[in-house]
Design an enzyme around this catalytic site. Sequence first.
Site, PDB file in Angstrom:
ATOM      1  N   ASP A  77      23.379  40.610  46.847  1.00  0.00           N
ATOM      2  CA  ASP A  77      23.143  41.821  47.649  1.00  0.00           C
ATOM      3  C   ASP A  77      21.723  41.803  48.208  1.00  0.00           C
ATOM      4  OD1 ASP A  77      25.713  43.051  46.873  1.00  0.00           O
ATOM      5  OD2 ASP A  77      24.789  43.035  44.902  1.00  0.00           O
ATOM      6  N   HIS A  93      26.734  46.878  40.974  1.00  0.00           N
ATOM      7  CA  HIS A  93      27.193  45.979  42.037  1.00  0.00           C
ATOM      8  C   HIS A  93      28.573  46.461  42.498  1.00  0.00           C
ATOM      9  CE1 HIS A  93      27.899  42.363  44.328  1.00  0.00           C
ATOM     10  NE2 HIS A  93      28.912  41.993  43.558  1.00  0.00           N
TER      11      HIS A  93
HETATM   12  P1  NAD Z   1      37.948  31.791  40.738  1.00  0.00           P
HETATM   13  O1  NAD Z   1      39.236  32.485  40.449  1.00  0.00           O
HETATM   14  O2  NAD Z   1      37.894  30.769  41.816  1.00  0.00           O
HETATM   15  O3  NAD Z   1      37.414  31.101  39.414  1.00  0.00           O
HETATM   16  C1  NAD Z   1      37.348  31.769  38.198  1.00  0.00           C
HETATM   17  C2  NAD Z   1      37.527  30.744  37.108  1.00  0.00           C
HETATM   18  O4  NAD Z   1      37.306  31.410  35.866  1.00  0.00           O
HETATM   19  C3  NAD Z   1      38.950  30.150  37.066  1.00  0.00           C
HETATM   20  O5  NAD Z   1      38.865  28.741  37.043  1.00  0.00           O
HETATM   21  C4  NAD Z   1      39.507  30.711  35.774  1.00  0.00           C
HETATM   22  O6  NAD Z   1      40.450  29.839  35.139  1.00  0.00           O
HETATM   23  C5  NAD Z   1      38.234  30.868  34.960  1.00  0.00           C
HETATM   24  N1  NAD Z   1      38.373  31.711  33.770  1.00  0.00           N
HETATM   25  C6  NAD Z   1      39.174  32.782  33.589  1.00  0.00           C
HETATM   26  N2  NAD Z   1      39.055  33.243  32.327  1.00  0.00           N
HETATM   27  C7  NAD Z   1      38.143  32.455  31.721  1.00  0.00           C
HETATM   28  C8  NAD Z   1      37.608  32.424  30.415  1.00  0.00           C
HETATM   29  N3  NAD Z   1      37.985  33.290  29.467  1.00  0.00           N
HETATM   30  N4  NAD Z   1      36.693  31.474  30.124  1.00  0.00           N
HETATM   31  C9  NAD Z   1      36.304  30.587  31.050  1.00  0.00           C
HETATM   32  N5  NAD Z   1      36.793  30.554  32.301  1.00  0.00           N
HETATM   33  C10 NAD Z   1      37.699  31.471  32.636  1.00  0.00           C
HETATM   34  O7  NAD Z   1      36.853  32.945  40.997  1.00  0.00           O
HETATM   35  P2  NAD Z   1      35.398  32.815  41.674  1.00  0.00           P
HETATM   36  O8  NAD Z   1      35.548  33.004  43.132  1.00  0.00           O
HETATM   37  O9  NAD Z   1      34.715  31.609  41.150  1.00  0.00           O
HETATM   38  O10 NAD Z   1      34.722  34.162  41.100  1.00  0.00           O
HETATM   39  C11 NAD Z   1      34.396  34.288  39.737  1.00  0.00           C
HETATM   40  C12 NAD Z   1      33.915  35.711  39.460  1.00  0.00           C
HETATM   41  O11 NAD Z   1      32.671  35.952  40.119  1.00  0.00           O
HETATM   42  C13 NAD Z   1      34.858  36.829  39.942  1.00  0.00           C
HETATM   43  O12 NAD Z   1      34.921  37.856  38.965  1.00  0.00           O
HETATM   44  C14 NAD Z   1      34.169  37.347  41.195  1.00  0.00           C
HETATM   45  O13 NAD Z   1      34.536  38.674  41.500  1.00  0.00           O
HETATM   46  C15 NAD Z   1      32.718  37.230  40.773  1.00  0.00           C
HETATM   47  N6  NAD Z   1      31.708  37.265  41.855  1.00  0.00           N
HETATM   48  C16 NAD Z   1      30.552  37.943  41.605  1.00  0.00           C
HETATM   49  C17 NAD Z   1      29.555  37.984  42.571  1.00  0.00           C
HETATM   50  C18 NAD Z   1      28.293  38.730  42.327  1.00  0.00           C
HETATM   51  O14 NAD Z   1      27.526  38.933  43.290  1.00  0.00           O
HETATM   52  N7  NAD Z   1      27.960  39.148  41.122  1.00  0.00           N
HETATM   53  C19 NAD Z   1      29.744  37.311  43.791  1.00  0.00           C
HETATM   54  C20 NAD Z   1      30.947  36.637  44.013  1.00  0.00           C
HETATM   55  C21 NAD Z   1      31.947  36.624  43.036  1.00  0.00           C
HETATM   56  C1  LMR Z   2      30.605  39.921  46.412  1.00  0.00           C
HETATM   57  O1  LMR Z   2      29.748  40.796  46.455  1.00  0.00           O
HETATM   58  O2  LMR Z   2      30.851  39.178  47.389  1.00  0.00           O
HETATM   59  C2  LMR Z   2      31.359  39.665  45.129  1.00  0.00           C
HETATM   60  O3  LMR Z   2      31.037  40.620  44.167  1.00  0.00           O
HETATM   61  C3  LMR Z   2      32.822  39.517  45.313  1.00  0.00           C
HETATM   62  C4  LMR Z   2      33.513  40.823  45.629  1.00  0.00           C
HETATM   63  O4  LMR Z   2      34.508  41.143  44.967  1.00  0.00           O
HETATM   64  O5  LMR Z   2      33.064  41.520  46.536  1.00  0.00           O
END
Ligand code: NAD
Ligand code: LMR
Length: 324
Positions: free
Chosen positions: A158, A186
Amino acid sequence: MTPIRIAVTGAAGRISYSLLFRLAAGDLLGPDQPVILQLLDIEPMAKVLQGVALELRDCAFPTLHDVVVSHDPHQAFAEAEIVFLVGARPRGPGMARKDLLKVNAGIFAEQGKALNRVVSSDARILVVGNPVNTNTLITIRNAPDLDPRHFAAMTRLDHNRAVSLLAGRCQVAVTEVRRMTIWENHSATQFPDLTHALVQGRPALEWVDQEWYENDFIPVVQHRGENVIELEGRSSAGSAAHAAIEHMRSWIFGTPADDWVSMAVLSDGSYGISEGVVFSFPVTVKEREFEIVPGLEIDAFCREKLALTEQELLQEREAVKALL
Ligand code: NAD
Ligand code: LMR
C-alpha cells in the site's frame, strides 16, 4: 560467510514464485551473503514445490547455498533467521480480505506454535497472507516465547502504491517522495495519509488539491488490490513479492535518516490506537529494531479515518478470539 536460513511458506504459490528467485539471487541480503531457502507448502503441493526447488537450483545462483522443501512447519522454520509467512488462500473477485479470516486463521495459529519451538530467537517474521493484520496477531499470540516486536504484517505494498500514485500526479520521480504514511488495517478502510508526506522536500498537500487527495488518491490506494483482481482475475503477486523484499530490507538494513516506511506492528497505544491490535504505523528502523514515528499531528480528518480502520481490526480480533 555462514549461510542465513530464510523460510518461506506458500512456497508453491504465486507470490512465492516472484519472491524466491530474488531471494536466491541476493536481492534481499546482497551478492556476498549465501542463503538457505527453507520452503513450506501443504502436502498436496509437494510435486509443485519440488519443481520450484529444481528451478531454483537450475539457476546456479552463487548465493544459493541450499534449498530445503517440506510440508512440516517445524522443518521449514528450523533455525530460520528471516521468515516470510505467505501461505494462505487469496481472495477472488467480489470478496473482502476479511472474508478469508475463517479459512486462513488456523494456518497462523499452527505456524505460530511451530515458530515458537524452532525458529531462531532473533528471527524477523513478516506476514503476507490475508487478512494480514489479524493473521499476524494470531501468529504472535501463538508464539509467546518470541519477541512480539519481531513480527510485522506487510503494508509496504500500500505504501509503494501511494508513493507511485503521488509521484505520478506531481510528475516527479518516486525517489522525490518521502514520509508517506499508511495507517491501516490492510483493507478498504486503510488510510493513506499525505499530511506529513514531502515531495522534493515540500509538503505534498501543497502539490495536490484536497479534491484529488480525498476523492481520487485515498480511494484508489484503498481499492488497488480489488482493481488488480478485477483486471487479472487473481490477486497481486509481483508487486506483493517486491514489497515483501523491500519491507524486509528496511527491517534489516534500516531506514534513511530523513524518511520512514509503513509497517503493521503490535500497537503499543501510539496515536490512541488500541493496544493489542496489529496496526500499520509510520516507522523508522535502526539496527533491526523499529520505532513508531512519534509526535505527528493528527487532525480531525485523520482521526476519523484512523478510528474507522481500528474499529474493523477490533471486530476481526473478536472474531478470532478462540485462537488468541
Ligand atoms: P496462492 O494461492 O498462489 O499461493 C498460496 C500458497 O499457500 C499455495 O501454494 C497453498 O498451497 C499454500 N498454503 C496454503 N495453506 C498452507 C499452509 N498451511 N502452509 C503452507 N502453505 C500453505 O496465493 P498468493 O497469490 O501467493 O497469495 C498468498 C496470500 O498473500 C493470500 O492470502 C493473499 O491474499 C495475500 N496477499 C497479501 C498481500 C499484502 O499486501 N499483504 C498482497 C498480495 C497477496
Ligand atoms: C493486495 O493488496 O493486492 C492484496 O492484499 C491482495 C488482495 O486481496 O487485495
